[in-house]
Design an enzyme around this catalytic site. Structure first.
Site, short mmCIF file in Angstrom:
data_model
loop_
_atom_site.label_atom_id
_atom_site.label_comp_id
_atom_site.label_asym_id
_atom_site.label_seq_id
_atom_site.Cartn_x
_atom_site.Cartn_y
_atom_site.Cartn_z
N CYS A 183 0.84 -1.18 0.00
CA CYS A 183 0.00 0.00 0.00
C CYS A 183 0.88 1.24 0.00
CB CYS A 183 -0.91 0.02 1.23
SG CYS A 183 -1.92 -1.46 1.42
N LEU B 114 -3.55 -1.45 -1.81
CA LEU B 114 -3.48 -2.51 -2.81
C LEU B 114 -3.82 -3.78 -2.07
CD1 LEU B 114 -2.74 -3.49 -5.68
CD2 LEU B 114 -0.39 -3.79 -4.87
N GLU C 28 4.03 -6.29 3.77
CA GLU C 28 3.54 -7.60 4.16
C GLU C 28 4.31 -8.10 5.36
OE1 GLU C 28 0.92 -8.73 2.74
OE2 GLU C 28 0.91 -7.51 0.90
N ASP D 174 -3.05 -8.86 8.01
CA ASP D 174 -1.81 -8.67 8.77
C ASP D 174 -1.75 -7.27 9.37
OD1 ASP D 174 -1.55 -7.57 6.22
OD2 ASP D 174 0.56 -8.06 6.03
N SER E 282 10.78 -12.27 -6.97
CA SER E 282 11.98 -12.02 -7.79
C SER E 282 13.23 -12.33 -6.99
CB SER E 282 12.00 -10.58 -8.30
OG SER E 282 12.11 -9.66 -7.24
N GLY E 283 14.39 -12.22 -7.66
CA GLY E 283 15.64 -12.70 -7.07
C GLY E 283 16.57 -11.64 -6.52
#
Length: 625
Positions: A2, A51, A84, A107, A382-383
């Site tokens: 968000c 979001l 998150e 959360d 992703s990495g």
């Protein structure tokens, strides 16, 4: 994921400032396209754009406690939160044992209840990426918190009566108390291709540093560190170290896949993204499904690919090999030069940054990749972070970089022709004293490095390089991923930035990290059963860049606009002869990697100064744009 923003002011009544708060919140609509809200009291205003990822029906923000504060007419605490918390389910169970009751499955509510239970110490219990603002009505105190690695951004601007804050500078700049301005010192940060924790190239604005919290009360502002890397002896042998890394990754990736919306993986065919993809596919397979993977390519890139030390091989064949090996549903997003040069796209990218940082064509192409991915999903793994924690960059092994008395990537860049002041007049570069500023930043960064008694000079230097990379280089990549993703309403998750993995690997000896005789050997061993041999043996290749002379020529108009004309933002500061030489080179061939960076960074700086109306104060001759 968000966007958060707000305002605390002990010298005025903010209940009359709903219009200003709304304006601040509206700037973050791309970060939170699903919903928005605000909460105001006499001295505090919190705003939020959402979001929705977890508990789509619940979790609206700002979120207030049902418990009342000492006045009885206000909630005990109010939160505006972005990011998150990956261990929120465990925390929810623990808090339930203390008697807490939950009205949602989000959360966000867990973070709020954790604050009620443990106060500011709740930050030590969080595993995740987050920027958090909590207004405590009993204490009349604002608490701002940023995650340990700085995956999620958070900026603040002190005011005479309190503070303004936001996930992006634009939210703060929407408040009439702030006018954008910059001095020579702020400009140095931009020209050096560095991110110094806490510093922002706007006068008066600060970035809350990773692993820090900020308390704002009537007595003023106080920033505190709650997490830092520590030097400890590594006592595990190699087999145990390999097993520990794998156990951590086996725990981290499933945690970061929790979402009530579609989730995909970005797959370049490199070791890092391939490892994340393989682990994610195992989770999906156990659920009876397949994960979708996405790669980027450019029109004609594969057919006309020219290898170089930074990108020795094209990504396409390796990405397809991994997708076939693990069983993912793979997609390639193909971009063309016209789209990357589109003025509307480039304005959107600048608006996403708010700041004059750039990555040549890389952030523009990443923005367009994410726009395409967003049509399929809301979350992408992703990495990022693997090269930083496993030592994958050239500067960890290159003798020149290891011996450098400055940031190693700047040393390597200088040896390949990167000169931050090359397009500026000599008197300007000397006047802002770029070299001295860089030296000061380096000394300050080295002074922070934790030390371990008894370390030899080589291991000591490796620790220094690791710390510099994690604290001065990784933030650049995390910022890019966050801005380009959130500009499209796409949340990026980065498993290699889990603080438990970072803490463990920071103390693993270099010999173990290169145990196979190749960079990131430790990760190759930990992922040996997951990936095809071609990827396990593949040499590191950077994120792909467009190889098209016409693209370079298309940029020159932007450089000319920044350099000449009465209203040109950098007129008088750029060296016409240097600009002419670079312009001529684009007509004879493709620019080098670093020449393109120099070109794009100068164009971006000029566009930023003009677009944001920055007051540029460079000393006696003050230029207002």
């Amino acid at each position: 994921m968000c966007g958060i923003t707000g305002w605390v002011d002990f010298s005025r009544d903010l209940t009359t400032e709903s219009g200003t708060l709304d304006a601040m919140v509206r700037t973050l609509i791309r970060r939170g396209p699903d919903a928005g809200g605000g909460w105001l009291d006499t001295h505090a205003a919190l705003g939020h754009r959402r979001l929705a990822i977890i508990d789509l029906e619940g979790g609206a923000q700002p979120m207030a406690t049902p418990e009342r504060g000492p006045r009885g007419d206000l909630p005990r605490a109010v939160i505006s939160y972005g990011g998150e918390i990956y261990n929120y389910r465990e925390l929810r169970g623990e808090l339930s044992l203390y008697g807490h009751r939950f009205a949602t499955s989000s959360d966000t509510e867990v973070a709020l209840r954790a604050y009620l239970q443990w106060g500011a110490d709740f930050v030590h219990r969080l595993n995740g990426m987050y920027s958090i603002a909590i207004w405590d009505t009993a204490r009349e105190e604002l608490l701002l918190v940023r995650d340990r690695l700085g995956v999620k951004p958070l900026y603040y601007h002190p005011t005479p009566g309190g503070v303004l804050f936001g996930s992006e500078p634009k939210a703060i700049l929407a408040n009439p108390l702030v006018r954008p301005s910059a001095s020579a010192e702020e400009l140095c940060d931009v020209l050096l291709f560095l991110r110094t924790p806490g510093r922002v190239p706007l006068r008066g604005m600060r970035e809350l540093r990773p692993g820090h919290l900020l308390r704002v009360g009537r007595e003023g502002l106080r920033e505190e560190r709650y997490w830092a890397l520590e030097a400890r002896p590594h006592t595990d042998d190699l087999p145990t170290t390999i097993a520990t890394v794998r156990e951590l990754l086996d725990d981290i990736v499933p945690r970061q896949m929790v979402a009530d919306v579609p989730l995909v993986a970005l797959l370049s065919g490199g070791l890092d993204s391939s490892t994340v993809t393989a682990l994610a596919q195992r989770v999906r397979a156990a659920e009876g499904g397949r994960i979708s993977t996405f790669a980027v390519d450019f029109t004609g890139h594969s057919e006309n690919f020219r290898g170089d030390p930074i990108r020795p091989t094209p990504d396409g064949p390796y990405a397809r090999a991994v997708a076939e090996h693990v069983g993912s549903a793979h997609h390639t997003i193909t971009l063309d030069r016209a789209r990357l040069l589109d003025p509307a796209v480039r304005r959107t990218v600048l608006a996403a940054w708010d700041l004059p940082f750039n990555f040549a064509d890389l952030d523009v192409s990443l923005h367009q990749l994410f726009a395409a991915v967003r049509e399929h999903a809301t979350v992408a793994l992703s990495g990022e972070g693997a090269d930083e924690v496993f030592g994958g960059y050239l500067w960890f092994s290159d003798p020149v970089a290891r011996a450098a008395e400055t940031f190693p990537w700047l040393e390597l860049g200088a040896h390949r022709g990167l000169d931050p002041g090359a397009l500026f007049r000599p008197w300007f570069v000397e006047g802002i004293d770029l070299a001295a500023y860089q030296a000061d930043l380096y000394r300050g960064a080295l002074a922070e490095v934790p030390r371990l008694d008894g370390e030899g000079p080589e291991e000591r230097r490796t620790r220094e390089l690791g710390y510099l990379t994690l604290t001065r280089w990784l933030p650049i990549l995390l910022d890019k991923k966050d801005r380009m993703g959130m500009a499209n309403g796409l949340e990026g998750r980065v498993p290699f930035c889990d603080h438990r993995l970072v803490e463990y690997l920071f103390n693993v000896p270099w010999a173990m990290k290169t145990c196979t005789g190749q960079e990131k050997g430790l990760l190759r061993e930990a992922a040996a059963d997951l990936l095809p041999q071609s990827v396990l043996r593949r040499t590191k290749a950077a994120y792909p860049s467009i190889q098209d002379p016409a693209y370079d020529r298309g940029l020159i108009a932007g450089l000319t606009a920044a350099a000449v004309g009465h209203d040109a933002p950098l007129a008088g500061y750029l060296d016409p002869e240097a600009v002419r030489r670079l312009t001529h080179k684009t007509t004879t061939g493709t620019l080098s990697e670093f020449e393109r960076i120099l070109l794009e960074s100068t164009v971006r700086l000029g566009d930023w100064l003009s677009t944001y109306g920055v007051d540029l104060d460079l000393g006696p001759d003050r230029l207002t744009l």
